[in-house]
Design an enzyme around this catalytic site. Structure first.
Site, mmCIF file in Angstrom:
data_model
loop_
_atom_site.group_PDB
_atom_site.id
_atom_site.type_symbol
_atom_site.label_atom_id
_atom_site.label_comp_id
_atom_site.label_asym_id
_atom_site.label_seq_id
_atom_site.Cartn_x
_atom_site.Cartn_y
_atom_site.Cartn_z
ATOM 1 N N ASP B 311 0.474 -1.482 4.701
ATOM 2 C CA ASP B 311 0.362 -0.122 4.142
ATOM 3 C C ASP B 311 0.580 -0.188 2.618
ATOM 4 O O ASP B 311 1.259 0.648 2.025
ATOM 5 C CB ASP B 311 1.361 0.846 4.789
ATOM 6 C CG ASP B 311 1.068 2.309 4.426
ATOM 7 O OD1 ASP B 311 0.031 2.576 3.789
ATOM 8 O OD2 ASP B 311 1.895 3.175 4.779
ATOM 9 N N PHE B 329 4.994 8.815 -2.450
ATOM 10 C CA PHE B 329 5.400 7.966 -1.333
ATOM 11 C C PHE B 329 4.635 6.651 -1.392
ATOM 12 O O PHE B 329 3.424 6.650 -1.604
ATOM 13 C CB PHE B 329 5.052 8.651 -0.005
ATOM 14 C CG PHE B 329 5.917 9.821 0.358
ATOM 15 C CD1 PHE B 329 7.117 9.626 1.032
ATOM 16 C CD2 PHE B 329 5.528 11.121 0.058
ATOM 17 C CE1 PHE B 329 7.907 10.710 1.390
ATOM 18 C CE2 PHE B 329 6.311 12.211 0.420
ATOM 19 C CZ PHE B 329 7.511 12.006 1.087
#
Lengths: 307, 434
Positions: B311, B329
């Site tokens: 990710d 984030f």
């Protein structure tokens, strides 16, 4: 004297010894406030800057007066009328201000942890004047100072903190400070306003205020932070008042000599009734005076105005 | 014509044939030609890589990265992101469609592949959006994107908005033989949240994201997968409850796979306090608790988790050097994943080298339906070489990625990617890009 040159960011990270030092220093400085000429030269030539990214009347004025009574200069920066509106980052704003020669920064901010961030950005000491839902350490120190005025000790006292624990930086700082100094702390509020695992901070949590208040020496009423209620955490102010507001009946569960505290500003008729707020048991205005003394002590200890 | 490549003396670990022995690997015309003891170079033009005391595996495939191009090239682009991949030991990456514009048409897919052909040093597999503009309203032209080269579909960054559109997408994709990768999150439960909901959110005053935000979504999606029989893969699973749901679903024969990130296998939310609110700890899903970390590790061992994916979410320092709530984030993960998995999972004996190759190469290839993931003769010459003994400190300022946002800064680790071979050509060797 380990506060000298250091940040004051949280009571979670503050030692009981440092807390005692602030309290005892405030005790001796408080006398200045009753003098006809409220000014000592101790911090002459020092400049403190208040950065308030959230509205405040009491805390900002309290810090600025504390600085002035100690002969420090106080300048203020408010986000409403500043470069923040033009999109400047906190790091840039703060570094620019320090380049003008300030010695200490006092910040209030709506985001938890912002004072920790500012402390990484700046080389000068940072004092937390309230960061989001995290802490408001000087408030808790002045609260403890006020309790000592009336109860002469903290250890063994039962303190009931009632209301919106979830959003309250005042509650967090008081929980950390009071438990470190040996108080028994109980919290109560609607379950939607109690944060998870709160009991792991060493407090007892209740969903009915009467249970927390039972036998308490201090009843600490929190402001219902209407501005932070994003979700439907309770149905109405009316219902909050009926089930969680502090009135004569709920207060009757406390000890007869219990004192009532509130960090201000009050929502009269919501979390506290006017007759209680204005009763002889209320020490709410004493808290305000204590605040100036405690902040004088903090500025003095950090800026090292002694020789 | 690519030169032949010979990798000599390495310990070859290949899950597809359960091979684990010291062998030489010969790559001819970009494809694996031979695995044997003591292969001699056929001619002087053959490139020979010494892999003595190294481990040779089928090329690692990171099935979940954000290359940020088009639209956010200040965070990363295809060139910098694939350099980071090569440096990190990955021979291929699958890039998520939350770009600007979103990768929701064959035009964008083609654009990414065209740019990759010119600038990328590893293989790039675009993932197309499930819905137009990732808005969750109408299906994107997934068939056209598939034909243009998209390998999978996802609205990552967000969940597929409703059960109904997910149902339609899973049904529709059956015609195109592609997996749907779901970012499981109930946005009504996570709204405004910064870190895991629990003791640390209480202590820090940061708003919490409950584990149930992920678990509610996983439960919904599993039921829709059962309803449709479609191919569903969960991105970045982070909680014990989610793992339990997926384990049960697999036992009942639901067609589902899932991945986990290195940071969710290693870090907990305690790090937010330990670092005094360092925004490098801010990631979605958030760092959870030790109980979750333990459950994720158990799920690696028992096969519930199929893949490790980074990710990789690079951000510019201006987007991280701010107040916690205002920070983006994400963690820049391509250049730390291999070392972290070795240091924290393989060397301590939590997973084997064979399992690592399965999780980072064989299974990602199988899930995405792309070539590779094996060293069988005829397979693409995509190879990752690992130095299991190399000890070093993680220093993000040395990253090839533009994103220096790593919570692992300063960590001392043992084990490192040593060589990356793509189609028979070494793009990284001796820990240096070529």
């Amino acid at each position: 004297m380990s506060l000298r040159g250091n940040d004051l960011l949280s009571l979670r990270e503050m030692s009981p010894e440092d807390m005692e030092l602030v309290l005892s220093t405030a005790r001796s400085l408080k006398e200045i406030l009753s003098r006809p000429i409220k000014k000592v030269p101790t911090l002459r030539g020092k400049v403190v800057c208040t950065l308030f990214y959230e509205p405040s009347t009491r805390t900002k004025t309290s810090f600025e007066l504390a600085a002035r009574y100690m002969s420090a200069d106080a300048v203020s920066f408010s986000s409403a009328s500043s470069s923040v509106k033009k999109g400047e980052s906190l790091a840039d704003t703060a570094r620019n201000l320090t380049m003008m020669g300030i010695d200490l920064a006092i910040m209030r901010h709506s985001v938890s942890g912002s004072c920790h961030f500012l402390a990484k950005v700046l080389d000068i000491p940072v004092v937390n004047a309230g960061d989001g839902m995290n802490e408001h350490p000087t408030q808790a120190l002045l609260d403890i100072f006020t309790i000592l005025d009336y109860k002469s000790r903290i250890r063994g006292l039962k303190v009931a903190i009632i209301g919106d624990i979830l959003h309250s930086r005042v509650a967090r700082s008081n929980i950390f400070g009071l438990t470190k100094m040996g108080a028994e702390v109980c919290v109560a509020g609607p379950s939607t306003l109690l944060p998870p695992d709160i009991e792991r901070l060493g407090v007892k949590a209740y969903t009915r205020p009467e249970e927390a208040i039972e036998g308490a020496d201090v009843v600490y009423v929190l402001r219902l932070q209407l501005e932070r209620q994003a979700k439907s955490l309770f149905p109405s102010k009316r219902e909050y008042r009926d089930f969680f507001g502090i009135d004569r009946h709920r207060l009757s569960y406390a000890k007869d000599d219990a004192i009532v505290m509130h960090p201000g500003p009050m929502n009269r008729g919501v979390e506290i009734t006017t007759d209680i707020a204005d009763s002889p048991r209320s020490v709410i205005l004493d808290q305000v005076t204590s605040g100036v003394a405690v902040r004088m002590a903090i500025l003095y200890l950090i800026l090292g105005g002694w020789d | 014509m690519a030169k032949d490549l010979l990798i000599k003396g390495g310990r070859v670990i290949d899950p597809s044939s359960r091979t684990d022995q010291v062998l030489d690997v010969l790559v001819v015309d970009g494809k694996i030609a031979d695995l044997s003891e003591n292969i001699e170079p056929e001619n002087a033009a053959t490139t020979v890589l010494d892999a003595t005391r190294k481990i040779v595996m089928p090329g690692f495939i990171d099935m979940h990265v954000h290359l940020r191009e088009p639209g956010f090239e200040h965070k990363e682009d295809i060139e910098s992101g694939t350099r980071a991949a090569a440096k990190g030991g990955f021979t291929a990456v699958a890039c998520m469609p939350n770009t600007e514009p979103a990768c929701d048409s064959d035009t964008v897919v083609t654009g990414i592949l065209e740019k990759a052909r010119k600038r990328a040093c590893v293989r790039v597999y675009p993932i197309g959006a499930v819905t137009k503009g990732r808005a969750g309203k109408e299906l994107a032209e997934m068939g056209e994107m598939r034909a243009a080269g998209a390998v999978a579909f996802s609205d990552d960054g967000s969940p597929v908005a409703t059960a109904e559109i997910l149902r339609c997408a899973l049904e529709y994709l059956k015609s195109f033989d592609a997996v749907l990768i779901e970012h499981p999150e109930d946005l009504s439960l996570s709204a405004g949240g910064q870190i895991n909901y629990g003791l640390v959110s209480t202590v820090s005053g940061l708003r919490g994201i409950p584990r149930e935000s992920e678990e509610v979504a996983v439960a919904r999606d599993l039921l829709i997968a059962r309803l449709t029989g479609g191919r569903l893969h969960f991105a970045h699973i982070s909680t014990k409850g989610a793992v339990d749901l997926i384990r049960q679903a697999k036992a009942r024969g639901i067609n589902v796979t899932c991945e986990v990130t290195p940071h969710h296998l290693i870090l907990t939310d305690e790090m937010v306090l330990e670092t005094a609110y360092d925004t490098s700890t801010k990631v979605n899903p958030p760092l959870r608790t030790q109980e979750d970390v333990d459950a994720l590790r158990d799920a690696l061992a028992d096969g519930t988790i199929d893949a490790i994916a980074t990710d990789h979410a690079p951000h510019h320092i201006d987007e991280k050097w701010v107040e916690y709530d205002y920070a983006d984030f994400g963690i820049s993960g391509l250049e730390t994943a291999v070392s972290l998995i070795i240091d924290r999972l393989v060397l301590p004996g939590i997973i084997s080298w064979m399992k690592m190759a399965e999780l980072m190469s064989y299974n990602p290839a199988r899930i995405l339906g792309v070539p590779g993931g094996t060293l069988k003769p005829g397979a693409p010459g995509d190879i990752t070489i690992i130095d299991p003994d190399c000890e070093y400190s993680i220093l993000p300022h040395n990253f090839e990625s533009k994103g220096k946002n790593s919570p692992f800064v300063g960590w001392r680790v043992i084990g490192a990617p040593y060589g990356t071979v793509v189609g028979g050509k070494a793009v990284m060797y001796d820990r240096r890009l070529i």
